[in-house]
Design a protein around this motif. Structure first.
Motif, mmCIF file in Angstrom:
data_model
loop_
_atom_site.group_PDB
_atom_site.id
_atom_site.type_symbol
_atom_site.label_atom_id
_atom_site.label_comp_id
_atom_site.label_asym_id
_atom_site.label_seq_id
_atom_site.Cartn_x
_atom_site.Cartn_y
_atom_site.Cartn_z
ATOM 1 N N PHE A 72 0.715 -1.203 0.067
ATOM 2 C CA PHE A 72 -0.154 -0.003 0.044
ATOM 3 C C PHE A 72 0.924 1.278 0.074
ATOM 4 N N LEU A 73 1.900 1.215 0.582
ATOM 5 C CA LEU A 73 2.887 2.480 0.566
ATOM 6 C C LEU A 73 3.702 2.731 -0.619
ATOM 7 N N SER A 74 4.125 1.402 -1.524
ATOM 8 C CA SER A 74 5.110 1.646 -2.514
ATOM 9 C C SER A 74 4.713 2.944 -3.387
ATOM 10 N N PRO A 75 3.361 2.963 -3.822
ATOM 11 C CA PRO A 75 3.308 4.147 -4.728
ATOM 12 C C PRO A 75 3.572 5.340 -4.160
ATOM 13 N N THR A 76 3.235 5.692 -2.863
ATOM 14 C CA THR A 76 3.934 6.974 -2.118
ATOM 15 C C THR A 76 5.417 7.049 -2.201
ATOM 16 N N GLY A 77 6.070 5.927 -2.024
ATOM 17 C CA GLY A 77 7.377 5.753 -2.303
ATOM 18 C C GLY A 77 7.769 6.200 -3.735
ATOM 19 N N GLY A 78 7.202 5.958 -4.639
ATOM 20 C CA GLY A 78 7.525 6.317 -6.036
ATOM 21 C C GLY A 78 7.367 7.764 -5.971
ATOM 22 N N VAL A 79 6.329 8.327 -5.507
ATOM 23 C CA VAL A 79 6.218 9.774 -5.533
ATOM 24 C C VAL A 79 7.252 10.456 -4.829
ATOM 25 N N LEU A 90 17.199 7.709 0.876
ATOM 26 C CA LEU A 90 18.182 6.570 1.393
ATOM 27 C C LEU A 90 18.739 6.554 2.583
ATOM 28 N N MET A 91 19.518 7.684 2.711
ATOM 29 C CA MET A 91 20.047 7.974 4.040
ATOM 30 C C MET A 91 19.053 7.881 5.104
ATOM 31 N N TYR A 92 17.811 8.655 4.994
ATOM 32 C CA TYR A 92 16.944 8.627 6.045
ATOM 33 C C TYR A 92 16.207 7.280 6.438
ATOM 34 N N THR A 93 15.880 6.606 5.299
ATOM 35 C CA THR A 93 15.109 5.243 5.576
ATOM 36 C C THR A 93 15.980 4.427 6.213
ATOM 37 N N ARG A 94 17.288 4.350 5.723
ATOM 38 C CA ARG A 94 18.153 3.229 6.266
ATOM 39 C C ARG A 94 18.614 3.750 7.660
ATOM 40 N N ALA A 95 18.694 4.948 8.136
ATOM 41 C CA ALA A 95 19.012 5.309 9.407
ATOM 42 C C ALA A 95 17.828 4.762 9.975
ATOM 43 N N MET A 96 16.607 5.009 9.744
ATOM 44 C CA MET A 96 15.281 4.701 10.298
ATOM 45 C C MET A 96 15.409 3.075 10.772
ATOM 46 N N SER A 132 11.583 3.590 0.570
ATOM 47 C CA SER A 132 13.096 3.447 0.071
ATOM 48 C C SER A 132 12.936 2.725 -1.144
ATOM 49 N N GLN A 133 12.642 1.606 -1.425
ATOM 50 C CA GLN A 133 12.868 0.796 -2.624
ATOM 51 C C GLN A 133 12.638 1.528 -3.842
ATOM 52 N N PRO A 134 11.645 2.489 -4.081
ATOM 53 C CA PRO A 134 11.721 3.126 -5.602
ATOM 54 C C PRO A 134 12.879 3.963 -5.473
ATOM 55 N N ALA A 135 13.458 4.665 -4.483
ATOM 56 C CA ALA A 135 14.579 5.383 -4.602
ATOM 57 C C ALA A 135 15.854 4.635 -4.713
ATOM 58 N N THR A 136 15.938 3.353 -4.133
ATOM 59 C CA THR A 136 16.834 2.476 -4.299
ATOM 60 C C THR A 136 17.035 2.023 -5.765
ATOM 61 N N GLN A 137 15.960 1.602 -6.349
ATOM 62 C CA GLN A 137 15.753 1.148 -7.824
ATOM 63 C C GLN A 137 16.264 2.161 -8.903
ATOM 64 N N SER A 138 15.628 3.581 -8.434
ATOM 65 C CA SER A 138 16.133 4.548 -9.277
ATOM 66 C C SER A 138 17.279 5.434 -9.214
ATOM 67 N N PHE A 139 17.907 5.094 -8.070
ATOM 68 C CA PHE A 139 19.197 5.673 -7.780
ATOM 69 C C PHE A 139 20.403 5.455 -8.599
ATOM 70 N N ASP A 142 20.999 7.657 -11.727
ATOM 71 C CA ASP A 142 21.552 8.764 -11.258
ATOM 72 C C ASP A 142 23.059 8.965 -11.207
ATOM 73 N N LEU A 143 23.616 7.417 -10.642
ATOM 74 C CA LEU A 143 24.903 7.156 -10.569
ATOM 75 C C LEU A 143 25.673 6.949 -12.117
ATOM 76 N N VAL A 144 25.265 6.177 -12.847
ATOM 77 C CA VAL A 144 25.830 5.729 -13.830
ATOM 78 C C VAL A 144 25.473 6.222 -15.067
ATOM 79 N N GLY A 145 24.316 6.865 -15.218
ATOM 80 C CA GLY A 145 23.654 7.230 -16.502
ATOM 81 C C GLY A 145 23.037 6.162 -17.424
ATOM 82 N N ARG A 146 22.583 6.639 -18.529
ATOM 83 C CA ARG A 146 21.957 5.783 -19.566
ATOM 84 C C ARG A 146 22.799 4.932 -20.228
#
Length: 166
Positions: A72-79, A90-96, A132-139, A142-146
């Motif tokens: 139920f919360l994954s769509p919110t994570g995507g937003v 990632l930093m805040y969720t992993r700290a949590m 955190s999962q949507p950020a984990t997947q899409s990060f 951001d790191l390596v490019g297309r």
């Protein structure tokens, strides 16, 4: 795609090429550690439920609670991943997750653990994972490019799978 002998083929990036990026290397290593810790946390939760009660139903409930919150919360994570800096998410969720694990460890070591605390932990960890999962997947992008994205995703998935296996 590159041309070779008149035919196009997908170029392969080696493991070493990906690890030349300091940021990707750090991300990959911390991601592997995080997923290894997550697997330990799940196993510990199951052990706690079985040591506090012999109910298989409650064991299933603990897993269900984490899973249903993720659904139920994954769509919110995507937003959030689209609107906020992924690194901060990632930093805040992993700290949590670390804080929750520390609280649970303290409760176990001081012999104050109760089944309700374990079930609440499953809900909280499920919520944090969903965010955190949507950020984990899409990060990774951001790191390596297309150009290196396919290889980086495959390598990252291999690392998390190996961490889970360990």
């Amino acid at each position: 795609l590159r041309q070779r002998g008149g035919r196009a083929f997908l170029g392969r990036l080696s493991f070493m090429e990906l690890l030349q990026s300091r940021n990707f290397r750090l991300y990959w290593f911390t991601n592997a550690l995080f997923f290894m810790g997550s697997q330990v946390q799940v196993a510990t939760r199951q052990w706690l439920v079985l040591s506090l009660t012999t109910s298989r139903s409650l064991l299933g409930l603990a897993g269900f609670l984490q899973g249903i919150v993720i659904v139920f919360l994954s769509p919110t994570g995507g937003v959030l991943a689209d609107r906020l800096p992924k690194r901060n998410i990632l930093m805040y969720t992993r700290a949590m997750v670390f804080v929750v694990a520390s609280v649970m460890a303290t409760l176990v070591l001081t012999d104050h653990i109760q089944l309700s605390f374990v079930l609440i932990e499953a809900l909280v960890v499920g919520g944090v994972m969903a965010l955190s999962q949507p950020a984990t997947q899409s990060f990774v992008y951001d790191l390596v490019g297309r150009e290196k994205l396919g290889a980086a995703i495959a390598f990252n998935s291999t690392g998390t799978s190996m961490a889970s296996l360990l």
